[in-house]
Write an enzyme that holds these catalytic residues in place. Structure first.
Site, short mmCIF file in Angstrom:
data_model
loop_
_atom_site.label_atom_id
_atom_site.label_comp_id
_atom_site.label_asym_id
_atom_site.label_seq_id
_atom_site.Cartn_x
_atom_site.Cartn_y
_atom_site.Cartn_z
N THR A 37 0.82 -1.21 0.00
CA THR A 37 0.00 0.00 0.00
C THR A 37 0.85 1.26 0.00
OG1 THR A 37 -1.77 -1.16 1.10
CG2 THR A 37 -1.80 1.21 1.33
N TYR A 50 -8.29 0.67 -3.67
CA TYR A 50 -7.04 1.11 -4.30
C TYR A 50 -6.28 -0.12 -4.75
CZ TYR A 50 -4.75 -0.57 -0.13
OH TYR A 50 -4.30 -1.39 0.87
N SER A 83 1.39 -7.38 -0.73
CA SER A 83 2.09 -8.44 0.01
C SER A 83 1.21 -9.66 0.26
CB SER A 83 2.68 -7.90 1.31
OG SER A 83 1.69 -7.72 2.28
N THR A 116 1.56 -4.45 4.23
CA THR A 116 1.42 -4.79 5.65
C THR A 116 0.81 -6.18 5.88
OG1 THR A 116 -0.75 -3.72 5.78
CG2 THR A 116 1.18 -2.36 6.31
N ASP A 117 0.14 -6.74 4.86
CA ASP A 117 -0.57 -8.02 5.08
C ASP A 117 0.36 -9.14 5.55
OD1 ASP A 117 -2.85 -6.75 4.26
OD2 ASP A 117 -3.07 -7.85 2.37
N LYS A 189 -0.02 -8.08 12.95
CA LYS A 189 -1.03 -7.14 12.43
C LYS A 189 -2.35 -7.41 13.15
CE LYS A 189 -2.95 -5.23 8.18
NZ LYS A 189 -2.97 -5.18 6.71
N GLU A 310 -2.44 -29.00 28.12
CA GLU A 310 -3.67 -29.80 28.01
C GLU A 310 -3.49 -30.95 27.02
OE1 GLU A 310 -7.69 -27.86 28.10
OE2 GLU A 310 -6.48 -26.04 27.93
N1 ASP Z 1 -2.78 -5.54 0.79
C1 ASP Z 1 -1.76 -4.58 1.08
C2 ASP Z 1 -0.42 -5.29 1.08
O1 ASP Z 1 -0.17 -6.04 1.99
C3 ASP Z 1 -2.03 -3.93 2.39
C4 ASP Z 1 -0.99 -2.95 2.88
O2 ASP Z 1 0.10 -2.84 2.39
O3 ASP Z 1 -1.30 -2.26 3.87
O4 ASP Z 1 0.32 -5.12 0.17
#
Ligand code: ASP
Length: 353
Positions: A37, A50, A83, A116-117, A189, A310
């Site tokens: 992103t 996007y 990602s 971020t994924d 995350k 457990e």
């Molecule tokens: N889908 C995006 C990625 O992981 C989300 C992000 O970058 O925040 O590339």
């Protein structure tokens, strides 16, 4: 007249030399862009939809000119993908390039831009396979570069400042997002949309960074980088490990199906303390008996999975993930399976890394 022109030329030359000298004094940081992103673009600045990976590394550098005050920067494009599409080919290419750059005398640190994924997986993978004490800092953003209040520029600026900071060295691979400095083994995350999505619930933050000024609270937790026993020398492929999420009324069919599809290891995102139904546990133990390495982690966002709590891991031949969540457990298990090891040794890895 002629003299004054000569004088002003000499002055300009001196300024140029001074500027060059100043640039040479700055830490030299290489930016490796992979997409996400932070390199995403939308049709308007208030649009939720996007596309990741639209902006190239040069555009990214040009968008944050302030970063050049902190470090001498140059960029390389490794990939330009969301990602969610991160894959072994990019991982191996990225890790090799980080190792090459880190070995160069004229590189002081590396910044990696990433979606971020799967940021927590890539950073943890690098934490285990890059061989350097120089700062390696990943960053990304939750909002695309075209958004109102885009978080990418400040995240990038802060990441460059942390990579340029001598105090960041030797703390393992770091992730800088939303003013926080996370350790790669700790962060996860936690929100699909919030800019404060990343948290380090068990191991805590490595530090904080505000407009480039960093404060460090702790060193690395868990073996990493130069202290890691893992290496990608001669590695062209990583073994398949699948993650299976436990739930009410689970049977063992999906466990058997994963092995039939080629999994050499399994990570169960268990309920609670790495638990699952008796039927699933029977199927898992049967696969463990056949040599599939089976790790019990948890679908719960925080807390450790203890050995023999457990579930009788000793009797069933299973491994407890300790404080690694399912996605990090999968990374560690894939590297562990690069060589044959007794189960006790796999369990040791989950304690040490
Ligand atoms: N889908 C995006 C990625 O992981 C989300 C992000 O970058 O925040 O590339």
């Amino acid at each position: 007249m002629r003299l004054s022109i000569l004088g002003s030329c000499a002055g300009a030359f001196a300024v140029l030399l001074l500027a060059q000298a100043a640039a040479q004094d700055k830490p030299r940081i290489v930016v490796l862009a992979t997409g996400g992103t932070i390199a995403g673009a939308a049709q308007s600045d208030v649009q939720a939809g996007y596309k990741s990976g639209q902006v190239g590394v040069e555009q990214l550098l040009a968008a944050v000119p302030q970063a050049k005050d902190v470090a001498a920067l140059r960029g390389e494009q490794i990939s330009n993908i969301g990602s969610q599409d991160m894959n072994d080919e990019v991982w191996l290419k990225l890790a090799r390039r980080v190792n090459e750059l880190a070995a160069m005398a004229d590189v002081d640190g590396i910044v990696i831009t990433h979606g971020t994924d799967t940021l927590e997986e890539t950073s943890y993978f690098l934490n285990l396979v890059v061989k350097t004490k120089k700062p390696v800092v990943l960053t990304g953003s939750m909002r695309p570069s075209t958004a109102l209040s885009a978080d990418g520029p400040l995240n990038f600026y802060n990441a460059v400042a942390v990579a340029a900071n001598k105090e960041a060295a030797g703390r393992g691979v770091l992730v800088v997002m939303n003013d926080s400095i996370h350790g790669a083994s700790a962060l996860t995350k936690t929100s699909t949309t919030s800019v404060e999505t990343f948290q380090s619930p068990l191991r805590g933050l490595v530090g904080n960074v505000a407009y480039g000024k960093a404060q460090f609270y702790r060193g690395a937790v868990g073996r990493n980088t130069v202290d890691s026993e893992f290496s990608l020398d001669g590695v062209t492929a990583l073994p398949r490990v699948d993650i299976i999420v436990a739930h009410e009324n689970m049977d063992g069919k999906i466990i058997d199906a994963a092995v039939a599809a080629g999994a050499k290891g399994l990570v169960i995102a268990g309920v609670g303390n790495g638990n699952m139904t008796a039927a699933a546990l029977d199927a898992l133990a049967a696969q463990a008996k056949k040599g599939i390495v089976c790790v019990r982690s948890t679908r719960v966002p925080t807390g450790t999975v203890g050995r023999n709590v457990e579930v009788d891991d000793d009797k069933l031949g299973l491994v407890a993930s300790d404080d690694l969540n399912p996605q990090k457990s999968r990374v560690l298990l894939r590297l562990a399976l690069l060589k044959q090891r007794p189960l006790a040794d796999v369990q040791r890895l989950f304690r040490e890394y």
